[in-house]
Design a protein around this motif. Structure first.
Motif, PDB file in Angstrom:
ATOM      1  N   ALA A  91       0.761  -1.299   0.016  1.00  0.00           N
ATOM      2  CA  ALA A  91      -0.052  -0.011   0.164  1.00  0.00           C
ATOM      3  C   ALA A  91       0.815   1.231  -0.137  1.00  0.00           C
ATOM      4  CB  ALA A  91      -0.846   0.127   1.310  1.00  0.00           C
ATOM      5  N   SER A 127      -4.186   1.415  -3.465  1.00  0.00           N
ATOM      6  CA  SER A 127      -3.601   2.698  -2.989  1.00  0.00           C
ATOM      7  C   SER A 127      -3.097   3.522  -3.980  1.00  0.00           C
ATOM      8  CB  SER A 127      -2.565   2.440  -1.928  1.00  0.00           C
ATOM      9  OG  SER A 127      -1.284   2.593  -2.620  1.00  0.00           O
ATOM     10  N   ILE A 156      -4.522   4.287   3.100  1.00  0.00           N
ATOM     11  CA  ILE A 156      -3.586   3.296   3.247  1.00  0.00           C
ATOM     12  C   ILE A 156      -4.400   1.935   3.952  1.00  0.00           C
ATOM     13  CG2 ILE A 156      -1.456   2.649   4.333  1.00  0.00           C
ATOM     14  CD1 ILE A 156      -0.777   4.536   2.209  1.00  0.00           C
TER      15      ILE A 156
END
Lengths: 334, 78
Positions: A91, A127, A156
């Protein structure tokens, strides 16, 4: 702290520009700032110039940083990790790896065929379009730093949780067969000189401006209209704080839209000024950037319907929850 | 010499193709250019960001549009 506030006001919020445009409206055009026309002209001119300046500077700096994180490198870093740490790193790297929807497919194939778990690949895929450094700084410029940081953190978290859930669902069989047929070659990361990186950054600025300028003009135009022409009651009746459906509605309207975060920010700014909940507005922005029809159509080429549906559902539900959360706790941030 | 331009056919790939043709013309070299837009084929070469340039089956650049000077330099090395 005062000098930080001053820098923030002048460099990010560009108060000097706002003042200059005000002079232009009042002295040159002879319009009253409180009038509808004067107000929306000010919003339009100030926002367009501000976004283009910020965009050019930001894309330049960010592309330079991104040139250090080609996907090959990301894949190598992620390859040595397992579990939650891999999801979180995926992420986080998604925020700095250059991303464009036209290379999401080779990227997906490259990650999957080298043996990265679906969980990690999807953390990255969620992300990557959603959170990037440019959107963080623009949010700070239009709202403030706490909102910008909160946006990054929830983005996130959504990517990590979404990826983990997809991993739990054990959907490997819903990846198209050709994806894993070839084991991906491990290309050596190109050695770029400083001049190469700067040239790349300059190209990115030109390319991204060419791609998004129209969205920005449309976005700012809609923002200016909301700002001064659409009655506040109409907006609050439709997507106001008191309606439970505001957040899901904003999300669903945002999903099919294909625009850049830079085009949605001026709309967001105007809506918040009209009293629409921060969460509703952020849900709209996240839906526009994280999911789009073209991106889903692309993804359909490499994954089968059940996996695509799961990905879609998780992201939509996640964004909706984030919207409610922000509406509830906005008073802590604004 | 065999050159491949990898990419789904977006604007950047077209630009890379044009720059490659220009580099060949400047050097007075002759080469066959193949456009590869099939994702499976692109991925099989290990490329994850497009456009990418392949000279004689070796990936020399990916994820960026090289200008004709850079390409000429790479062509001479190949």
């Amino acid at each position: 702290m005062d000098s930080f506030a001053w820098l923030n006001d002048q460099l990010l919020r560009m108060n000097w520009l706002s003042d200059l445009v005000r002079l232009l409206i009042e002295k040159v055009f002879g319009l009253d700032m409180a009038s509808r026309l004067g107000g929306s002209l000010h919003f339009f001119i100030y926002d367009v110039i501000k976004i283009f300046i910020l965009l050019s500077v930001l894309i330049f700096v960010i592309s330079w940083v991104q040139s250090y994180f080609p996907p090959e490198r990301t894949r190598r870093i992620l390859g040595g990790m397992r579990g939650f740490r891999a999801n979180l790193t995926g992420a986080l790297l998604g925020t700095v790896t250059p991303f464009c929807s036209c290379s999401s497919i080779p990227l997906f194939i490259g990650f999957t065929s080298s043996g990265l778990p679906l969980a990690v690949t999807f953390s990255f895929l969620i992300s990557s379009p959603l959170v990037d450094l440019a959107s963080m700084i623009l949010l700070a410029s239009i709202f403030n730093w706490s909102i910008a940081l909160a946006y990054v953190v929830v983005g996130i978290v959504l990517a990590v949780l979404g990826g983990s859930l997809i991993g739990r669902a054990r959907m490997e069989r819903y990846v198209e067969a050709f994806v894993t047929q070839h084991r991906a070659l491990d290309l050596p990361v190109e050695q770029l000189t400083l001049a190469d990186r700067l040239r790349y950054a300059r190209q990115q600025v030109a390319e991204i401006i060419q791609r998004v300028w129209l969205y920005i003009l449309i976005g700012v135009g809609i923002g200016a209209a909301i700002h001064n022409w659409i009655p506040a009651e109409l907006i609050s009746d439709l997507i106001g704080q008191n309606n439970w459906w505001s957040v899901p509605l904003a999300t669903l309207v945002g999903v099919p839209m294909y625009a850049d975060i830079f085009g949605t920010l001026p709309i967001a700014e105007a809506l918040v000024a009209k009293g629409v909940g921060l969460g509703t507005v952020l849900a709209f922005m996240m839906a526009v950037t994280a999911l789009s029809l073209p991106a889903l159509i692309m993804l359909k080429k490499v994954v089968k319907a059940p996996l695509l549906a799961l990905f879609f559902t998780i992201v939509v539900v996640g964004i909706t929850l984030i919207g409610y959360l922000f509406n509830h706790f906005a008073y802590l941030l604004l | 010499m065999h050159i491949k331009i990898l990419g789904p056919g977006c604007k950047k790939c077209q630009l890379l193709l044009e720059n490659t043709q220009q580099a060949l013309a400047t050097l007075g070299m002759d080469a066959s250019i193949e456009k590869v837009s099939d994702y499976a084929a692109i991925a099989a070469l290990g490329v994850m960001s497009t456009p990418a340039l392949v000279i004689n089956e070796r990936v020399v650049a990916s994820g960026r549009v090289l200008d004709s000077q850079e390409i000429a330099h790479l062509l001479l090395q190949a």
